[in-house]
Design a protein around this motif. Structure first.
Motif, PDB file in Angstrom:
ATOM      1  N   UNK A 185       4.064   2.101  -6.491  1.00 29.88           N
ATOM      2  CA  UNK A 185       4.576   0.999  -5.694  1.00 29.88           C
ATOM      3  C   UNK A 185       4.696   1.418  -4.224  1.00 29.88           C
ATOM      4  N   UNK A 186       3.647   1.085  -3.484  1.00 27.11           N
ATOM      5  CA  UNK A 186       3.620   1.314  -2.042  1.00 27.11           C
ATOM      6  C   UNK A 186       2.725   0.261  -1.395  1.00 27.11           C
ATOM      7  N   UNK A 219      15.140   0.080  -1.489  1.00 27.97           N
ATOM      8  CA  UNK A 219      14.536   0.441  -0.202  1.00 27.97           C
ATOM      9  C   UNK A 219      13.407   1.455  -0.368  1.00 27.97           C
ATOM     10  N   UNK A 220      13.022   1.721  -1.597  1.00 27.54           N
ATOM     11  CA  UNK A 220      11.926   2.630  -1.861  1.00 27.54           C
ATOM     12  C   UNK A 220      12.309   4.088  -1.648  1.00 27.54           C
ATOM     13  N   UNK A 221      11.392   4.964  -1.954  1.00 28.11           N
ATOM     14  CA  UNK A 221      11.590   6.398  -1.741  1.00 28.11           C
ATOM     15  C   UNK A 221      11.215   6.717  -0.301  1.00 28.11           C
ATOM     16  N   UNK A 222      12.124   7.319   0.437  1.00 23.91           N
ATOM     17  CA  UNK A 222      11.990   7.426   1.889  1.00 23.91           C
ATOM     18  C   UNK A 222      11.691   8.842   2.387  1.00 23.91           C
ATOM     19  N   UNK A 223      11.510   9.796   1.486  1.00 22.45           N
ATOM     20  CA  UNK A 223      11.215  11.168   1.892  1.00 22.45           C
ATOM     21  C   UNK A 223       9.708  11.409   1.885  1.00 22.45           C
ATOM     22  N   UNK A 224       9.293  12.545   2.457  1.00 26.17           N
ATOM     23  CA  UNK A 224       7.872  12.871   2.577  1.00 26.17           C
ATOM     24  C   UNK A 224       7.419  13.952   1.605  1.00 26.17           C
ATOM     25  N   UNK A 245       6.796  11.499  -3.299  1.00 28.04           N
ATOM     26  CA  UNK A 245       7.685  10.438  -2.838  1.00 28.04           C
ATOM     27  C   UNK A 245       6.989   9.314  -2.062  1.00 28.04           C
ATOM     28  N   UNK A 246       6.076   9.607  -1.132  1.00 30.74           N
ATOM     29  CA  UNK A 246       5.471   8.500  -0.368  1.00 30.74           C
ATOM     30  C   UNK A 246       4.731   7.487  -1.236  1.00 30.74           C
ATOM     31  N   UNK A 247       4.285   7.901  -2.419  1.00 32.81           N
ATOM     32  CA  UNK A 247       3.575   6.965  -3.294  1.00 32.81           C
ATOM     33  C   UNK A 247       4.510   5.912  -3.897  1.00 32.81           C
ATOM     34  N   UNK A 248       5.821   6.121  -3.754  1.00 33.08           N
ATOM     35  CA  UNK A 248       6.790   5.164  -4.301  1.00 33.08           C
ATOM     36  C   UNK A 248       7.693   4.646  -3.180  1.00 33.08           C
ATOM     37  N   UNK A 249       7.086   4.478  -1.999  1.00 30.21           N
ATOM     38  CA  UNK A 249       7.852   4.167  -0.795  1.00 30.21           C
ATOM     39  C   UNK A 249       7.990   2.680  -0.524  1.00 30.21           C
ATOM     40  N   UNK A 303       2.854  -5.288  12.623  1.00 32.16           N
ATOM     41  CA  UNK A 303       2.434  -4.271  11.676  1.00 32.16           C
ATOM     42  C   UNK A 303       3.641  -3.569  11.093  1.00 32.16           C
ATOM     43  N   UNK A 304       3.716  -3.547   9.766  1.00 29.56           N
ATOM     44  CA  UNK A 304       4.823  -2.875   9.091  1.00 29.56           C
ATOM     45  C   UNK A 304       4.538  -1.388   9.000  1.00 29.56           C
ATOM     46  N   UNK A 305       5.573  -0.584   9.087  1.00 31.38           N
ATOM     47  CA  UNK A 305       5.400   0.869   9.081  1.00 31.38           C
ATOM     48  C   UNK A 305       4.832   1.348   7.750  1.00 31.38           C
ATOM     49  N   UNK A 306       3.805   2.176   7.818  1.00 35.28           N
ATOM     50  CA  UNK A 306       3.233   2.805   6.633  1.00 35.28           C
ATOM     51  C   UNK A 306       4.020   4.080   6.322  1.00 35.28           C
ATOM     52  N   UNK A 307       3.847   4.654   5.131  1.00 35.16           N
ATOM     53  CA  UNK A 307       4.441   5.962   4.848  1.00 35.16           C
ATOM     54  C   UNK A 307       3.961   7.005   5.856  1.00 35.16           C
TER      55      UNK A 307
END
Length: 550
Positions: free
Chosen positions: A265-266, A66-71, A75-79, A33-37
């Motif tokens: 893009x998430x 590497x996507x947007x990595x903040x919360x 930001x999580x919608x573009x992670x 399982x890949x990590x979700x936001x």
């Protein structure tokens, strides 16, 4: 017949499939399982509309691989990272085969300048050379060049020699040349890529494509006549320009229907549209790309910690000046602190002026790393100064820059200076403002918890037949207009007290012109402009964070 062209636009990818990119989990047996936001995300609210000719379009990736990595905020919608995107397109390619339709993957430029993944290369390297190796692994059908590929010759030459060949005639630069030395040692101007491309899709559709940047005026050249000499089933025009886009037009008299969708893009978006689960989504290639990017981040030491920001500092989501404004933090705290270090003139009162466009992104709550520093302020500019300017005159310079009068008008050099620093986002700011205006007070309500929708981009599509194009429903991000130029707080001195007028290096000529328009006691020239500090703008945020955020 009716040609239904469904353009699936992944607008927010701050950034598909080849043989061997298998649709199974990473090891073929154990489904990891890949990590979700870190926060729950709303999925799209409807399936995509598929047509006969479909396009997945990316643009302006700017190293956000590497996507947007903040919360914070949206930001999580573009992670999603580039590996996630690779897996997404692999599944979409298979869906297209199952539906017996065509699907093209297209990008319209600006791979350079944005994050540490593209900009964190060691001395002697070339911007985005390493990160582009991962972009090369995606099976783009068509790409074109962006302005950020053109500011530094080494970047353009690297694209010409190392990146373009991987596209095998599909990297299109219809109106962009590069000067190289030919086999005889003579300078020669040649296209960076190909002027145009003609190819046939899997379903047998004949495509003619051009790739242009900004104003295209080459329709009277011989190559253009050759490009349009045969009638295709569709023309595909890729443009890198304000509102970067791809247009697919019919090459015959048949009618065409058109839909468009802007995807957040998430992984939630990707899994929704590919009808996969978190355990079944990743492909071998996708995992390999993600792992490779993480290794590159480690090699570039992008996780080096300067300090921890206790709150968000934003460029447009908080008014300037305010406690939450990144511009306020930068000009009132960061720059004065950094310029005072080991500076013999630190005790002399000053006024400091910078261009707000020098800041590229927000500082968001949490660890402030080398990657964050490169993302927010990558430009390596110096500060200059003019000594002994009367305080009453120095304090008038900033208002004159912001609102030029008949005594001194902003000339063409202003726009040229912005362009030379890769600063062409006036249209982006205008779009954010227009989005906030359409939302009314919605942006402010959501920030106060007054709406069930999350914040994000809300698009008003200019194509009449595109319909409501947003894939996930959001409330518009709030927007506050900010000035092009910002200045430090004036020192507490008498009006005639001599102070240092300090400014970022590319404002020199404008500052001199303004000083001469504000007074006649002294004629200022560039000879009066001196170096103020060896400290680079690209180092200032890290210096401040190490001193104040630990």
């Amino acid at each position: 017949m009716i040609l239904a062209a469904a353009t699936l636009l992944s607008l927010a990818l701050r950034v598909v499939a080849c043989a061997g990119d298998h649709l199974h989990a990473r090891d073929g047996h154990v489904h990891e399982t890949h990590a979700y936001p870190h926060v729950p995300l709303s999925p799209p609210y409807r399936p995509l509309v598929w047509g006969d000719l479909n396009v997945i379009h990316t643009t302006d990736t700017h190293g956000w691989l590497l996507g947007h990595q903040k919360s914070s905020l949206a930001e999580p919608y573009y992670s999603g990272d580039l590996g996630d995107f690779s897996s997404f397109v692999t599944h979409m390619k298979q869906i297209a085969i199952d539906k017996d339709v065509d699907l093209l993957l297209v990008d319209s430029g600006d791979l350079h300048d944005g994050t540490g993944i593209s900009d964190g290369y060691p001395p002697g390297g070339v911007d985005a050379h390493d990160s582009n190796k991962f972009v090369e692994r995606l099976p783009y059908d068509l790409m074109t060049i962006g302005n950020h590929e053109l500011y530094v010759y080494a970047d353009t030459y690297d694209m010409y020699t190392n990146f373009v060949p991987h596209l095998a005639g599909r990297y299109l630069t219809s109106n962009v040349n590069i000067t190289i030395f030919n086999s005889d040692g003579e300078a020669e101007s040649v296209p960076v890529g190909d002027r145009y491309a003609k190819f046939t899709t899997r379903k047998g559709r004949r495509i003619t494509s051009l790739g242009v940047i900004f104003n295209f005026t080459g329709n009277d050249e011989q190559w253009f006549a050759e490009a349009i000499s045969e009638e295709p089933d569709a023309f595909v025009l890729i443009g890198h320009m304000p509102g970067a886009k791809i247009d697919a037009g019919k090459g015959n008299d048949h009618s065409i229907s058109f839909t468009r969708r802007y995807l957040d893009q998430n992984r939630v978006t990707y899994e929704y549209h590919t009808r996969t689960s978190n355990k079944r989504f990743d492909t071998d290639k996708g995992r390999s790309i993600t792992n490779g990017l993480q290794e590159l981040a480690s090699r570039f030491d992008l996780s080096y910690l300067y300090g921890t920001a206790q709150e968000d500092y934003t460029m447009f989501y908080d008014p300037y000046p305010s406690n939450g404004s990144l511009l306020s933090l930068f000009i009132e705290d960061v720059v004065p602190y950094a310029l005072a270090i080991n500076n013999t003139r630190a005790s002399i009162p000053n006024v400091i002026i910078v261009n707000s466009y020098a800041l590229r992104f927000d500082i968001l709550k949490g660890p402030f790393t080398r990657n964050d520093q490169l993302t927010v302020m990558e430009y390596k500019d110096l500060f200059l100064y003019i000594a002994d300017v009367p305080s009453r005159i120095a304090n008038q310079v900033l208002p004159a820059l912001i609102n030029p009068t008949t005594k001194w008008k902003r000339d063409d050099n202003t726009e040229e200076d912005l362009w030379s620093h890769g600063i062409v986002d006036t249209r982006y700011r205008a779009w954010l403002e227009e989005m906030d205006y359409r939302a009314g007070v919605g942006g402010q309500e959501i920030m106060a918890g007054g709406s069930h929708l999350s914040v994000g981009y809300v698009t008003n599509d200019s194509c009449p037949s595109a319909g409501h194009a947003d894939d996930t429903l959001h409330t518009a991000l709030p927007f506050y207009n900010v000035p092009i130029y910002i200045g430090s707080n004036p020192p507490n001195v008498t009006p005639d007290a001599p102070i240092d007028l300090v400014f970022i290096n590319y404002l020199g000529k404008q500052i001199v012109g303004i000083l001469n328009s504000l007074q006649k006691d002294k004629t200022y020239t560039m000879d009066h402009v001196l170096s103020y500090s060896p400290t680079l703008t690209s180092d200032m945020l890290g210096m401040y964070a190490e001193a104040k955020w630990n």
